[in-house]
Scaffold this active site. Structure first.
Site, PDB file in Angstrom:
ATOM      1  N   ASN A   1       0.873  -1.183   0.000  1.00  0.00           N
ATOM      2  CA  ASN A   1       0.000   0.000   0.000  1.00  0.00           C
ATOM      3  C   ASN A   1       0.905   1.226   0.000  1.00  0.00           C
ATOM      4  O   ASN A   1       1.471   1.578   1.031  1.00  0.00           O
ATOM      5  CB  ASN A   1      -0.890  -0.053   1.260  1.00  0.00           C
ATOM      6  CG  ASN A   1      -1.722   1.200   1.440  1.00  0.00           C
ATOM      7  OD1 ASN A   1      -1.801   2.048   0.552  1.00  0.00           O
ATOM      8  ND2 ASN A   1      -2.349   1.313   2.596  1.00  0.00           N
ATOM      9  N   TRP A   2       1.025   1.837  -1.160  1.00  0.00           N
ATOM     10  CA  TRP A   2       1.944   2.981  -1.282  1.00  0.00           C
ATOM     11  C   TRP A   2       1.368   4.250  -0.637  1.00  0.00           C
ATOM     12  O   TRP A   2       2.059   5.232  -0.497  1.00  0.00           O
ATOM     13  CB  TRP A   2       2.246   3.257  -2.750  1.00  0.00           C
ATOM     14  CG  TRP A   2       3.182   2.275  -3.388  1.00  0.00           C
ATOM     15  CD1 TRP A   2       3.624   1.081  -2.867  1.00  0.00           C
ATOM     16  CD2 TRP A   2       3.805   2.390  -4.683  1.00  0.00           C
ATOM     17  NE1 TRP A   2       4.475   0.459  -3.749  1.00  0.00           N
ATOM     18  CE2 TRP A   2       4.608   1.240  -4.873  1.00  0.00           C
ATOM     19  CE3 TRP A   2       3.758   3.343  -5.709  1.00  0.00           C
ATOM     20  CZ2 TRP A   2       5.361   1.023  -6.033  1.00  0.00           C
ATOM     21  CZ3 TRP A   2       4.498   3.135  -6.873  1.00  0.00           C
ATOM     22  CH2 TRP A   2       5.282   1.989  -7.018  1.00  0.00           C
ATOM     23  N   LYS A   3       0.082   4.231  -0.307  1.00  0.00           N
ATOM     24  CA  LYS A   3      -0.586   5.419   0.252  1.00  0.00           C
ATOM     25  C   LYS A   3      -0.321   6.618  -0.674  1.00  0.00           C
ATOM     26  O   LYS A   3      -0.268   6.432  -1.882  1.00  0.00           O
ATOM     27  CB  LYS A   3      -0.128   5.654   1.690  1.00  0.00           C
ATOM     28  CG  LYS A   3      -0.282   4.376   2.536  1.00  0.00           C
ATOM     29  CD  LYS A   3      -0.091   4.565   4.001  1.00  0.00           C
ATOM     30  CE  LYS A   3      -0.287   3.218   4.705  1.00  0.00           C
ATOM     31  NZ  LYS A   3      -0.164   3.284   6.148  1.00  0.00           N
TER      32      LYS A   3
ATOM     33  N   HIS B   1      -9.558   0.996   4.702  1.00  0.00           N
ATOM     34  CA  HIS B   1      -8.312   1.178   5.454  1.00  0.00           C
ATOM     35  C   HIS B   1      -8.589   2.097   6.642  1.00  0.00           C
ATOM     36  O   HIS B   1      -9.381   3.029   6.539  1.00  0.00           O
ATOM     37  CB  HIS B   1      -7.232   1.779   4.551  1.00  0.00           C
ATOM     38  CG  HIS B   1      -5.876   1.760   5.184  1.00  0.00           C
ATOM     39  ND1 HIS B   1      -5.508   2.681   6.129  1.00  0.00           N
ATOM     40  CD2 HIS B   1      -4.831   0.912   5.029  1.00  0.00           C
ATOM     41  CE1 HIS B   1      -4.269   2.394   6.529  1.00  0.00           C
ATOM     42  NE2 HIS B   1      -3.841   1.336   5.877  1.00  0.00           N
TER      43      HIS B   1
ATOM     44  N   GLU C   1      -7.014   4.439   7.888  1.00  0.00           N
ATOM     45  CA  GLU C   1      -6.776   5.871   7.635  1.00  0.00           C
ATOM     46  C   GLU C   1      -8.002   6.514   7.001  1.00  0.00           C
ATOM     47  O   GLU C   1      -8.312   7.672   7.266  1.00  0.00           O
ATOM     48  CB  GLU C   1      -5.518   6.039   6.770  1.00  0.00           C
ATOM     49  CG  GLU C   1      -4.262   5.759   7.589  1.00  0.00           C
ATOM     50  CD  GLU C   1      -3.041   5.374   6.784  1.00  0.00           C
ATOM     51  OE1 GLU C   1      -3.062   5.492   5.542  1.00  0.00           O
ATOM     52  OE2 GLU C   1      -2.057   4.919   7.407  1.00  0.00           O
TER      53      GLU C   1
ATOM     54  N   GLU D   1      -5.641  -5.295  10.362  1.00  0.00           N
ATOM     55  CA  GLU D   1      -4.619  -4.279  10.624  1.00  0.00           C
ATOM     56  C   GLU D   1      -4.970  -3.525  11.905  1.00  0.00           C
ATOM     57  O   GLU D   1      -5.782  -2.580  11.865  1.00  0.00           O
ATOM     58  CB  GLU D   1      -4.566  -3.265   9.489  1.00  0.00           C
ATOM     59  CG  GLU D   1      -4.186  -3.833   8.152  1.00  0.00           C
ATOM     60  CD  GLU D   1      -3.596  -2.750   7.247  1.00  0.00           C
ATOM     61  OE1 GLU D   1      -2.441  -2.905   6.848  1.00  0.00           O
ATOM     62  OE2 GLU D   1      -4.277  -1.752   6.978  1.00  0.00           O
TER      63      GLU D   1
ATOM     64  N   GLY E   1       2.271   1.891  10.870  1.00  0.00           N
ATOM     65  CA  GLY E   1       3.277   2.951  10.788  1.00  0.00           C
ATOM     66  C   GLY E   1       3.960   3.267  12.106  1.00  0.00           C
ATOM     67  O   GLY E   1       4.621   4.297  12.227  1.00  0.00           O
TER      68      GLY E   1
ATOM     69  N   SER F   1       3.081  -2.515  10.380  1.00  0.00           N
ATOM     70  CA  SER F   1       4.515  -2.601  10.705  1.00  0.00           C
ATOM     71  C   SER F   1       5.145  -3.937  10.322  1.00  0.00           C
ATOM     72  O   SER F   1       6.008  -4.461  11.029  1.00  0.00           O
ATOM     73  CB  SER F   1       4.758  -2.278  12.181  1.00  0.00           C
ATOM     74  OG  SER F   1       4.390  -0.936  12.457  1.00  0.00           O
TER      75      SER F   1
HETATM   76  P1  PGA Z   1       2.723   0.028   7.700  1.00  0.00           P
HETATM   77  O1  PGA Z   1       1.279   0.292   7.066  1.00  0.00           O
HETATM   78  O2  PGA Z   1       3.262  -1.236   7.090  1.00  0.00           O
HETATM   79  O3  PGA Z   1       3.536   1.235   7.324  1.00  0.00           O
HETATM   80  O4  PGA Z   1       2.537  -0.107   9.174  1.00  0.00           O
HETATM   81  C1  PGA Z   1       0.383  -0.759   6.843  1.00  0.00           C
HETATM   82  C2  PGA Z   1      -0.878  -0.241   6.200  1.00  0.00           C
HETATM   83  O5  PGA Z   1      -1.311   0.867   6.512  1.00  0.00           O
HETATM   84  O6  PGA Z   1      -1.497  -0.927   5.360  1.00  0.00           O
END
Ligand code: PGA
Length: 249
Positions: free
Chosen positions: A12-14, A96, A98, A166, A172, A211
């Site tokens: 997931n490049w966001k 997600h 976020e 997740e 993150g 992570s």
């Molecule tokens: P991360 O993000 O690997 O940077 O913790 C995972 C995600 O948000 O899918």
């Protein structure tokens, strides 16, 4: 890992990536992903899906990071599942944390988006996960079970849908749940999937995300009912992402 299931390692490049660097990253990932047991997926910003199809061709799948639940219409700034498909995507990440937090996306909305994705021929990757408070209060499994039940539409099993667990506090942050906690959560989700989708639930892919790094990937991917990983930060470094993909066997 679930026996007989091909693992999925999804990046997931966001909101990262401009054309030149994205091409180089996708090419490096495709070079290293050929011949791996795991299916490798990159979910870049939507503007990069079409430009990256050539670099990824035949080796790495492409996906979106969100889609609208409507097929088309007056939705300024949004993107439809058919548009992602048209650009070269075969998957789309939905729900997600976020987005659940920043845009107050509810599980009901996520389910509508998953329906739209399936109608357009995309495989939905539906994210669920508890905030830290719920983990501390001992109700993580209850919260995540409810999220999943409300987020998955009928037909999700037949479409080969993917669920990504997740924990919000692990994204993150460099923190991960214990192996025992991941195992317990995935076992619970597997049982619910098998119940909701009797024909396919036992074989649907259940990813862990939060992570995941080269240093912890092998241990996490070896846990029962962990059929791959959803990777944020480490997916932006080709060597790290490939190391995680190789750890899937
Ligand atoms: P991360 O993000 O690997 O940077 O913790 C995972 C995600 O948000 O899918």
């Amino acid at each position: 890992m679930t026996p007989g299931v091909r693992p999925l390692i999804a990046g997931n490049w966001k909101m990262h990536g401009l054309a030149a660097e994205a091409q180089a990253l996708a090419r490096a990932v495709a070079d290293g992903a050929a011949g791996l047991k795991a299916e490798v997926l990159i979910c870049p910003p939507a503007t990069l899906i079409a430009p990256l199809t050539q670099a990824c061709a035949g080796v790495v799948a492409l996906g979106g990071q969100d889609c609208h639940e409507a097929a088309k219409g007056a939705h300024t700034g949004d993107i439809s599942a058919a548009m992602l498909k048209d650009a070269g995507a075969s998957y789309v990440i939905l729900g997600h944390s976020e987005r659940r937090m920043a845009y107050r996306e509810t599980s009901h909305r996520v389910r509508a988006k998953a329906e739209a994705a399936m109608a357009a021929g995309l495989i939905p990757v539906v994210c669920v996960g508890e905030p830290e408070d719920d983990r501390l209060l001992g109700r993580a499994e209850e919260v995540v079970a409810e999220q999943m039940a409300e987020s998955l539409p009928d037909g999700f099993g037949a479409a080969g849908g993917v669920v990504a667990y997740e924990p919000v506090w692990a994204i993150g942050t460099g923190r991960t749940p214990t192996e025992a906690d991941i195992t317990a959560m995935h076992a619970m989700l597997r049982a619910k999937l098998a119940e909701a989708f009797p024909a396919e639930g036992a074989g649907l892919r259940l990813l862990y995300g939060g992570s995941v790094k080269p240093g912890n990937a092998a241990a996490i991917l070896a846990l029962p009912h962990v059929d791959g990983a959803l990777v944020g930060g480490a997916s932006l470094v080709a060597e790290d992402f490939l190391a995680i993909a190789r750890a899937a066997g």
